[in-house]
Design an enzyme around this catalytic site. Structure first.
Site, PDB file in Angstrom:
ATOM      1  N   ASP A 154      -2.713  -6.435   4.723  1.00 41.66           N
ATOM      2  CA  ASP A 154      -2.079  -6.082   3.434  1.00 41.66           C
ATOM      3  C   ASP A 154      -0.559  -6.093   3.504  1.00 41.66           C
ATOM      4  OD1 ASP A 154      -4.547  -5.637   2.312  1.00 41.66           O
ATOM      5  OD2 ASP A 154      -4.450  -3.447   2.469  1.00 41.66           O
ATOM      6  N   LYS A 213      -0.064   0.345  -3.246  1.00 41.92           N
ATOM      7  CA  LYS A 213      -0.753  -0.754  -3.944  1.00 41.92           C
ATOM      8  C   LYS A 213      -2.136  -0.286  -4.368  1.00 41.92           C
ATOM      9  CE  LYS A 213      -3.988  -1.812  -0.710  1.00 41.92           C
ATOM     10  NZ  LYS A 213      -5.421  -1.588  -0.923  1.00 41.92           N
TER      11      LYS A 213
END
Ligand code: C5P
Length: 284
Positions: free
Chosen positions: A138, A11
């Site tokens: 996350d 990401k």
């Protein structure tokens, strides 16, 4: 015996605005997260007997119980009540870490998705994301992927319109920063940012890639060590044709967004030096 393969994509943060420290020690965030097709791979085999084991191609990564993939698997079996008869996981690392590219979180999320496919296909996304939040801020985004606004400590997700098609070049210098230490630097200087993602959300809603690049901002860029290589890497990415370039997460990787695959491939090749490792992948 059943074996399946699960991709664990990296990401980047198109926006990462860090607000003040909360009573629980975490920081309130406004983060716009984006999946990139640069992936670790998990190969997961369910068998009978033999407990759980993890192997990994990366010599520096502990395959023991402290590995986030093992912790994800233990939590999955605890939360679902599925008996843990025998499972073998091989982790093939590609995403550098620690880099701010969500590598460890992506692996944990991929483990949860793979175990659901193998043992509990009816398990709702919401339950997988609850387990994910217990593993790291996350990890819920990494379970879901795509483009999303993350609030709270990063675990409260709202889907966003996809980033217009483009390619990200990821560049990791040798230097590495600890996430917790980077948050402490923000606290030491109290350089918090407003938790406002409206300009980024508008640019995404309009499908406006130059607008997205103009709205890119990351609080951690304000607390980089004075000798950090990252600003120069961002400048070089722009010289190579990146429409925008910024630190990812708490670093030390940076990313640049390119309009074409060819541009990204050339950019990634040019950014690969003795001091850096670079990758490129489509945003997904
Ligand atoms: O949640 P995770 O374990 O990934 O967080 C790693 C560290 O980053 C935490 O120990 C905390 O110091 C810091 N953190 C924070 N605020 C957040 C997310 C992480 O202070 N929103």
């Amino acid at each position: 015996m059943t074996t399946l393969v699960e991709k664990a994509p990296a990401k980047i943060n198109l926006q990462l605005s860090v607000g003040p420290r909360r009573a629980d020690g975490y920081h309130e965030l406004a983060s716009v997260m984006q999946t990139v097709d640069v992936c670790d791979t998990l190969t997961v085999t369910a068998h009978t007997g033999g407990g759980m084991s993890l192997t990994c191609n990366h010599p520096d990564l502990s395959p023991g119980e402290d590995n986030l993939v093992c912790r994800a698997a233990v939590l999955f079996f605890q939360c679902t009540g599925v008996p843990m008869d025998g499972v073998t996981i091989h982790l093939h690392k590609v995403i550098p870490m620690p880099a701010g590219l969500g590598g460890g979180s992506a692996d944990a999320a991929a483990a949860l998705r793979a175990l659901r496919r193998l043992y509990a296909p009816a398990l709702p996304d919401s339950e997988l994301e609850t387990m994910a939040a217990a593993l790291g801020s996350d990890v819920p985004f990494c379970v879901r992927g795509g483009t999303a606004l993350a609030a709270g400590r990063g675990e409260k997700l709202s889907p966003l319109p996809p980033l217009p098609q483009c390619w990200a070049v990821l560049v990791k210098p040798h230097e590495a920063y600890s996430t917790a230490a980077m948050y402490r630097r923000i606290d030491d200087t109290a350089c918090y940012d407003p938790l406002d993602a409206a300009p980024m959300v508008s640019a995404l809603t309009a499908g406006d890639l130059p607008g997205v690049c103009a709205a890119m901002t990351n609080t951690f860029e304000k607390v980089l060590p004075p000798d950090a290589a990252t600003a120069a890497l961002c400048r070089r990415l722009k010289e190579q044709g990146a429409m925008g370039a910024m630190l990812s997460g708490s670093g030390s990787a940076v990313f640049g967004l390119f309009a074409s695959r060819e541009g990204a491939a050339q950019g990634a090749a040019a950014m690969q030096t003795e001091q850096t490792i670079s990758f490129f992948g489509r945003v997904m």
